[in-house]
Design a protein around this motif. Structure first.
Motif, short mmCIF file in Angstrom:
data_model
loop_
_atom_site.label_atom_id
_atom_site.label_comp_id
_atom_site.label_asym_id
_atom_site.label_seq_id
_atom_site.Cartn_x
_atom_site.Cartn_y
_atom_site.Cartn_z
N SER A 20 0.74 -1.19 -0.10
CA SER A 20 0.23 0.03 -0.02
C SER A 20 0.88 1.37 -0.01
O SER A 20 0.56 2.10 -0.56
N LYS A 21 1.97 1.27 0.86
CA LYS A 21 2.61 2.20 0.89
C LYS A 21 3.43 2.64 -0.22
O LYS A 21 4.37 3.66 -0.58
N CYS A 22 3.74 1.62 -1.12
CA CYS A 22 4.54 1.56 -2.43
C CYS A 22 3.44 1.74 -3.51
O CYS A 22 3.92 2.07 -4.78
N GLY A 23 2.44 2.09 -3.19
CA GLY A 23 1.51 2.22 -4.20
C GLY A 23 0.90 1.23 -5.02
O GLY A 23 0.14 1.31 -6.10
N GLU A 24 1.17 0.12 -4.62
CA GLU A 24 0.86 -1.33 -5.24
C GLU A 24 -0.50 -1.77 -4.67
O GLU A 24 -0.38 -2.88 -3.99
N LEU A 25 -1.61 -0.96 -4.90
CA LEU A 25 -2.92 -1.27 -4.21
C LEU A 25 -3.41 -2.77 -4.66
O LEU A 25 -4.07 -3.70 -3.87
N GLY A 49 -4.47 2.56 2.78
CA GLY A 49 -3.87 2.78 1.41
C GLY A 49 -4.79 3.35 0.32
O GLY A 49 -4.33 4.22 -0.28
N TYR A 50 -5.88 2.97 0.30
CA TYR A 50 -6.87 3.47 -0.69
C TYR A 50 -6.97 4.89 -0.33
O TYR A 50 -7.19 5.80 -1.20
N GLN A 52 -5.13 7.22 1.39
CA GLN A 52 -3.90 7.99 1.18
C GLN A 52 -3.91 8.12 -0.36
O GLN A 52 -3.10 9.20 -0.62
N LEU A 53 -4.19 7.33 -1.03
CA LEU A 53 -3.68 7.34 -2.59
C LEU A 53 -5.05 7.97 -3.40
O LEU A 53 -5.03 7.98 -4.41
N HIS A 55 -8.15 7.00 -3.50
CA HIS A 55 -9.17 6.05 -4.04
C HIS A 55 -10.34 5.86 -2.89
O HIS A 55 -10.49 4.62 -2.44
#
Length: 201
Positions: A20-25, A49-50, A52-53, A55
């Motif tokens: 999630s922190k790497c943007g690989e949701l 993760g969703y 913060q990015l 979504h």
């Protein structure tokens, strides 16, 4: 490959959090699906993760799925979902979360959760609700609480209400910061524009 995800439950949460922190949701979501009995921490990692990015719809969908699985959300879960609701201006969903948070007894001793609720209502334009929340946070409200409410008043053109918050905050001994002054300057602008409109009329 080593079968460690099945043997060590918290390892799945750490893996989801990393992706999630790497943007690989998508990979984070796939890990969650592979877990036999994902815990709340695993769901929280994906929901966070969703959120913060950006979504936000997926975050809310994930939250509802977690509840359907029979798991009870934590304060961290609610904080993330309130941020998603505020960003989407989804008042109805945010209000449902508010009721659930109060029912579980999470709110009045948790400044972070309370601030997320104030921010959500302020972004939705429900400033009376935001005011009610901050009044209930006596003892734990902080500069973030006041800034969220003042910013909401300023954006809605209610400059005088923003100044009331500013004065009350100072009377309680809470020192302003740069975010506070930015909000108050916007409040000044809204008061000035309102006075100009009255003169032109």
């Amino acid at each position: 490959k080593r079968g460690m995800l099945e043997k060590i439950p918290y390892l799945g949460s750490s893996l989801i959090n990393m992706y999630s922190k790497c943007g690989e949701l998508e990979k984070a979501s796939k890990v969650l699906e592979e877990l036999k009995s994902p815990c709340v921490a695993s769901w929280n990692a994906l929901i966070s993760g969703y959120t913060q990015l950006g979504h936000f719809e997926k975050a809310i969908k994930c939250f509802k799925k977690m509840k359907n699985e029979g798991l009870s959300p934590h304060a961290i879960t609610f904080t993330c979902i309130l941020k998603a609701c505020g960003s989407l201006r989804n008042f109805n969903e945010g209000e449902k979360i508010h009721y659930e948070v109060v029912k579980r007894g999470f709110l009045w001793n948790d400044a972070v959760l309370g601030n997320a609720l104030i921010d959500m209502y302020a972004k939705c334009g429900a400033l009376e609700k935001a005011q009610e929340v901050i009044e209930g946070l006596q003892g734990v409200r902080d500069i973030v609480s006041w800034n969220a409410l003042m910013s909401g008043y300023a954006k809605q053109g209610k400059g005088y209400d923003a100044f009331k918050c500013f004065n009350q905050m100072q009377s309680e001994g809470v020192p302003p910061n740069s975010v506070t002054f930015n909000g108050i300057l916007k409040a000044c602008e809204s008061i000035y524009m309102a006075s100009r409109n009255e003169i032109s009329v």
